[in-house]
Design a protein around this motif. Structure first.
Motif, short mmCIF file in Angstrom:
data_model
loop_
_atom_site.label_atom_id
_atom_site.label_comp_id
_atom_site.label_asym_id
_atom_site.label_seq_id
_atom_site.Cartn_x
_atom_site.Cartn_y
_atom_site.Cartn_z
N PRO A 54 0.85 -1.21 0.00
CA PRO A 54 0.00 0.00 0.00
C PRO A 54 0.88 1.26 0.00
N VAL A 55 0.57 2.18 -0.91
CA VAL A 55 1.42 3.35 -1.09
C VAL A 55 1.44 4.22 0.17
N GLY A 56 0.26 4.38 0.79
CA GLY A 56 0.19 5.24 1.98
C GLY A 56 1.13 4.75 3.07
N ALA A 57 1.05 3.48 3.38
CA ALA A 57 1.90 2.91 4.43
C ALA A 57 3.38 3.00 4.05
N LEU A 58 3.64 2.78 2.77
CA LEU A 58 5.02 2.83 2.27
C LEU A 58 5.60 4.23 2.48
N ILE A 59 4.80 5.23 2.11
CA ILE A 59 5.27 6.62 2.22
C ILE A 59 5.49 6.98 3.69
N TYR A 108 4.01 4.20 -11.10
CA TYR A 108 3.14 5.38 -11.08
C TYR A 108 2.45 5.64 -9.74
N PRO A 109 1.81 4.64 -9.13
CA PRO A 109 1.10 4.95 -7.87
C PRO A 109 2.02 5.52 -6.80
N VAL A 110 3.24 4.99 -6.71
CA VAL A 110 4.16 5.48 -5.67
C VAL A 110 4.65 6.89 -6.01
N VAL A 111 4.97 7.13 -7.28
CA VAL A 111 5.42 8.47 -7.67
C VAL A 111 4.31 9.48 -7.38
N GLN A 112 3.09 9.15 -7.79
CA GLN A 112 1.98 10.07 -7.56
C GLN A 112 1.77 10.31 -6.07
N GLY A 113 1.79 9.24 -5.31
CA GLY A 113 1.56 9.35 -3.87
C GLY A 113 2.65 10.19 -3.21
N CYS A 114 3.91 9.93 -3.57
CA CYS A 114 5.04 10.67 -2.97
C CYS A 114 4.93 12.15 -3.28
N LEU A 115 4.65 12.47 -4.55
CA LEU A 115 4.62 13.88 -4.92
C LEU A 115 3.44 14.60 -4.27
N LEU A 116 2.31 13.92 -4.21
CA LEU A 116 1.14 14.52 -3.55
C LEU A 116 1.44 14.73 -2.06
N PHE A 117 2.10 13.77 -1.47
CA PHE A 117 2.44 13.86 -0.05
C PHE A 117 3.41 15.02 0.21
N THR A 118 4.44 15.13 -0.62
CA THR A 118 5.41 16.20 -0.38
C THR A 118 4.79 17.57 -0.68
N ALA A 119 3.89 17.62 -1.68
CA ALA A 119 3.22 18.90 -1.96
C ALA A 119 2.36 19.30 -0.76
N THR A 120 1.66 18.33 -0.17
CA THR A 120 0.84 18.62 1.02
C THR A 120 1.73 19.11 2.17
N LEU A 121 2.86 18.44 2.34
CA LEU A 121 3.80 18.86 3.40
C LEU A 121 4.28 20.28 3.17
N TYR A 122 4.58 20.57 1.92
CA TYR A 122 5.06 21.90 1.56
C TYR A 122 4.04 22.96 1.98
N VAL A 123 2.79 22.68 1.63
CA VAL A 123 1.72 23.61 1.97
C VAL A 123 1.62 23.76 3.49
N LEU A 124 1.67 22.64 4.20
CA LEU A 124 1.51 22.68 5.66
C LEU A 124 2.69 23.37 6.34
N VAL A 125 3.90 23.08 5.87
CA VAL A 125 5.08 23.70 6.48
C VAL A 125 5.04 25.21 6.28
N ASN A 126 4.64 25.63 5.09
CA ASN A 126 4.57 27.07 4.85
C ASN A 126 3.46 27.73 5.65
N LEU A 127 2.39 27.00 5.86
CA LEU A 127 1.32 27.52 6.72
C LEU A 127 1.85 27.69 8.14
N LEU A 128 2.60 26.71 8.60
CA LEU A 128 3.17 26.76 9.95
C LEU A 128 4.13 27.95 10.08
N VAL A 129 4.93 28.16 9.04
CA VAL A 129 5.86 29.29 9.06
C VAL A 129 5.09 30.60 9.13
N ASP A 130 4.02 30.71 8.37
CA ASP A 130 3.22 31.94 8.39
C ASP A 130 2.60 32.18 9.76
N ILE A 131 2.21 31.07 10.41
CA ILE A 131 1.62 31.21 11.74
C ILE A 131 2.69 31.63 12.76
#
Lengths: 525, 314
Positions: free
Chosen positions: B86-91, B279-302
């Motif tokens: 499972p990609v989620g658990a792998l990531i 493909y599933p792992v690449v997609q999952g990884c990139l979506l995960f890191t993009a989400t992290l990016y958004v969250l980290v920047n939100l945290l920085v703004d806070i």
């Protein structure tokens, strides 16, 4: 400031929590452990199904077939100690060895062999040798049946002298016989329960594969030979560590964290050569590297231009540079280590720039660019492409090197979507199988480089002929045609070089290219 | 504050959707497919076609995207085309290790950068300043893989103080894990220190020139108080932004460090998956890191208002 301090404390606590929650562990196995390196993780544990060379090497420690490849390319006994062939060449009767047990303790029976073979040949199977052993293939199997507890009968649609060689193919997992508990109730693959000297242990993806010794292993008598012969697990456990970076792997070997560093790339040799406590083992391989031509291409359809390119290349110099002096220059699809590499195959195509220019001119070539695709997998293919470009330029031939990644190259090779391509083929033990990767119907298999009726006919003859002398004559005829038609240019065969700690004894390379860690001992530090 | 966070999270949804779409299409534009990679160079066309069907690759791309997106919204990123995991658990399992290395390294790099950046700016044009600038420029110029290999050679092979391969996780061998992580963390810390130090130094120089600093000194405050209470909070704000961006970048991008030190982290997973066209792992990884990016920047703004009083969340 207190807020900042609090944030820092919270951050440190979060890091500690993450650290403690870190992924499952890789404990150091107890007992004597032989540590070997894989440059990439294996693809599956199912013999010959989803696979690559690393996968084959690991799996062949766990499973064994009815017969096995020997070092001279012939086929010897493995799970079958003897067999008979009917006068019409269509029926093979294999007698199973006594006392052989699977890793789960179950005895090896004819029924288990029939189950395994039928699983490989099932309609939904993706076994690599299935096409060759099915209708229309090299050795089409008509039926497989058990005759009592220790006799297996395989009936073919037609006589096929290559049948045993097909069964022994390394890239087909040696047609490893597995127990039916290797799959679950729904038929899904679990892990291999074979009969080899090592059991399937733990596979931690991208990290390692552990194979513990099988204490109930029943060895053939005699010395080890290829994948067959007498085999003993001389260590408690083998660990294949996945270390993609060559420099890191060399550092691990020098440090002593690794015992066996197999498949050293030529440019990594300097890292370990002359280092105290390390010695090298080397053997010529049955692989070959070369340039494939798309003979349907309007420009390269003319064999004179293909021959002109061949004449522009100094194969010997290229081999010395690309393989750092470890490879064997070869102009024949039959590797130099093959017993069928004879007087016809031996002469290298000599560089002759005047002849190359004349042939190119005769073919009406006016300097149009020829795109030569290559990749860095392995890096020597890229180096070869650059040298070919430079050498061809001396003959007025304009080659443009196109570098792509391995998956893209594989796709373009499979679809025949290239003008010219530097490509390598792993070891095939029989020359018919070697020629088989080049000869084929381009309409059905666009990857095949050589598609002429004469080549097809000769390949069929070689497959249907058992007598070695007669086969040599066929291969000689193929060689002459190959050199005249130039559907590809063969450049070199590699030598498998392995670096070993001095405490490792018994390791030998062989032309089949796979690591063999049975009969290998590791002295305690 | 909560309304602000909620709004920012809402705004992240279209961003992540566009990332998902772009990633999905881009990986399919690259030639090659997982079936061919898995079956090898001599696989029959029938076997490849059969595996493509099993992996769902024979469906139209919009259908594949809709299926994947629907499952992803439900938290199922699919299974690896190569290993079936499972990609989620792998990531998540890979990310834990990457996060540890990145958080500790960036934390250490920030501490070093703040200290030396502040001191260098405070003593601008002195020998100390020149030494800090020189070191920062040097580590910026050194590729991380080369630095990693040199450290591996010196501390792993020559001195034999630290292990070179064979990652041992913390849960089974705490000391072994710490020892193994020393070299990757040191390498990454050194690599990231350069740019942070330069940023901290230049923003501190800007702040030191402001009137209120002169005023604080005129009041008779000690240099330590001026620096720590009045200069540091304002000077650190731009560096904090850079720390956020660095974290976002490194969470998905220390493949080189992970390869040199054989760490089974997220970066290596992503690179291996791209090369294998998983493909599933690449997609999952990139979506995960993009989400992290958004969250980290939100945290920085806070966190920003904590350091720069001119900025408020409202």
């Amino acid at each position: 400031m207190p807020s900042i301090r609090r944030a820092l404390v919270l951050g440190a606590a979060a890091m500690a929590a993450l650290l403690s929650a870190c992924s499952p562990a890789a404990p150091e196995p107890e007992g004597s452990v032989l540590r070997a390196r894989l440059n990439a993780d294996i693809i599956s544990s199912d013999p010959g199904m989803k696979r690559d060379a690393n996968t084959d090497a690991v799996i062949l420690h766990v499973v064994e077939g009815l017969v096995a490849a020997r070092e001279d390319g012939s086929v010897g006994p493995m799970l079958a100690d003897r067999w008979t062939v009917s006068p019409d060449g269509r029926t093979y009767r294999f007698h199973l060895r006594d006392g052989v047990r699977f890793h789960n303790g179950a005895p090896l029976t004819a029924a288990a062999v029939v189950w395994s073979l039928n699983r490989y040949l099932a309609p939904d199977s993706r076994w690599r040798c299935k096409a060759d052993l099915s209708h229309g293939g090299v050795a089409p199997v008509e039926s497989v049946r058990a005759d009592g507890r220790d006799m297996v009968e395989v009936r073919l649609e037609q006589a096929a002298p290559l049948f045993l060689a097909e069964l022994a193919r390394l890239d087909c997992g040696g047609t490893g016989i597995v127990h039916r508990d290797s799959v679950d109730a729904a038929g899904r693959w679990r892990y291999p329960i074979g009969t080899g000297p090592f059991r399937w242990g733990e596979w931690r993806h991208k990290q390692f594969i552990d194979l513990p010794r099988f204490d109930g292993y029943r060895s053939l008598p005699g010395a080890p030979d290829g994948i067959g012969g007498g085999k003993q697990a001389l260590v408690d456990r083998v660990r294949f560590s996945v270390i993609p970076d060559g420099s890191a792997a060399a550092a691990a070997l020098v440090r002593g964290s690794l015992d066996v560093l197999d498949a050293l790339a030529p440019n990594e040799l300097a890292n370990v050569t002359g280092v105290p406590g390390i010695h090298l083992s080397s053997a010529p391989s049955l692989d070959f590297y070369g340039v494939l031509f798309q003979v349907k291409d309007p420009l390269l359809a003319d064999p004179r231009l293909r021959r002109a390119i061949a004449l522009s290349i100094d194969v010997g110099a290229l081999t010395r540079v690309v393989t750092h002096g470890t490879g064997s220059a070869d102009s024949s699809p039959i590797p130099t280590a093959s017993p069928f590499f004879g007087a016809v195959q031996r002469p290298l195509i000599k560089r002759d720039l005047a002849a190359a220019r004349a042939l190119a001119k005769e073919a009406g070539y006016k300097g149009q660019p020829i795109r030569l695709a290559t990749s860095h997998s392995p890096p020597e293919m890229y180096d070869a492409a650059i040298l070919i470009q430079a050498m061809a330029r001396d003959a007025g031939i304009n080659i443009e090197v196109e570098t792509i990644d391995w998956a893209s190259q594989l796709a373009r090779y499979t679809n025949g979507n290239y003008q010219a391509m530097v490509f390598g083929f792993s070891a095939r033990l029989d020359p018919s199988l070697t020629y088989g990767v080049l000869i084929g119907d381009k309409r059905e298999e666009p990857r095949k480089a050589w598609d002429t009726p004469e080549a097809h006919a000769l390949l069929r003859q070689s497959i249907a002929t058992a007598d070695p002398a007669a086969r040599q004559r066929i291969f000689d005829a193929l060689e002459r045609r190959f050199r005249a038609e130039v559907p590809a240019i063969i450049l070199y065969n590699t030598h498998r070089v392995t670096a070993l700690r001095d405490r490792v004894t018994g390791y030998r390379n062989w032309p089949g290219q796979t690591q063999r860690l049975w009969n290998v001992a590791r002295e305690a530090r | 504050m909560l309304t602000y966070i909620f709004k920012r999270l809402l705004l992240a949804i279209p961003t992540l959707f566009l990332v998902a779409l772009a990633v999905f299409l881009l990986v399919r534009l690259i030639p090659g497919d997982p079936a061919q990679v898995m079956l090898g160079e001599g696989a029959s066309p029938e076997a490849i076609a059969s595996l493509r069907t099993e992996l769902g690759l024979d469906e139209a791309v919009p259908v594949q995207f809709a299926t994947w997106l629907g499952r992803s919204l439900g938290g199922d990123l699919g299974n690896s085309a190569i290993t079936g995991e499972p990609v989620g658990a792998l990531i998540l399992s890979r990310f834990q290790l990457t996060a540890v290395v990145v958080l500790i390294s960036v934390g250490l790099a920030t501490l070093i950068a703040v200290t030396f950046g502040l001191l260098a700016a405070w003593r601008q044009n002195s020998r100390l300043d020149l030494a800090v600038l020189g070191m920062a420029s040097f580590v910026l110029a050194v590729p991380s893989f080369w630095l990693g290999l040199v450290l591996l050679l010196v501390f792993g092979v020559m001195l034999q103080w630290l292990p070179v391969v064979g990652y041992v996780p913390f849960s089974e061998d705490a000391l072994g894990a710490v020892l193994f992580l020393v070299l990757p963390i040191v390498t990454l810390t050194i690599s990231e220190t350069g740019v942070l130090t330069r940023m901290m130094r230049s923003s501190t120089i800007d702040v030191l020139r402001l009137d209120y600093v002169t005023h604080a000194r005129a009041k008779g405050l000690s240099e330590r108080t001026v620096l720590m209470r009045h200069v540091f909070p304002n000077a650190f704000a731009p560096t904090l932004t850079l720390v956020g961006l660095t974290l976002g970048r490194l969470f998905g991008g220390i493949a080189v460090i992970e390869t040199v030190f054989t760490l089974p982290g997220l970066g290596r997973l992503m690179v291996d998956s791209v090369l294998a066209r998983d493909y599933p792992v690449v997609q999952g990884c990139l979506l995960f890191t993009a989400t992290l990016y958004v969250l980290v920047n939100l945290l920085v703004d806070i966190l920003y208002p904590l350091f720069d009083p001119r900025v408020t969340v409202s």
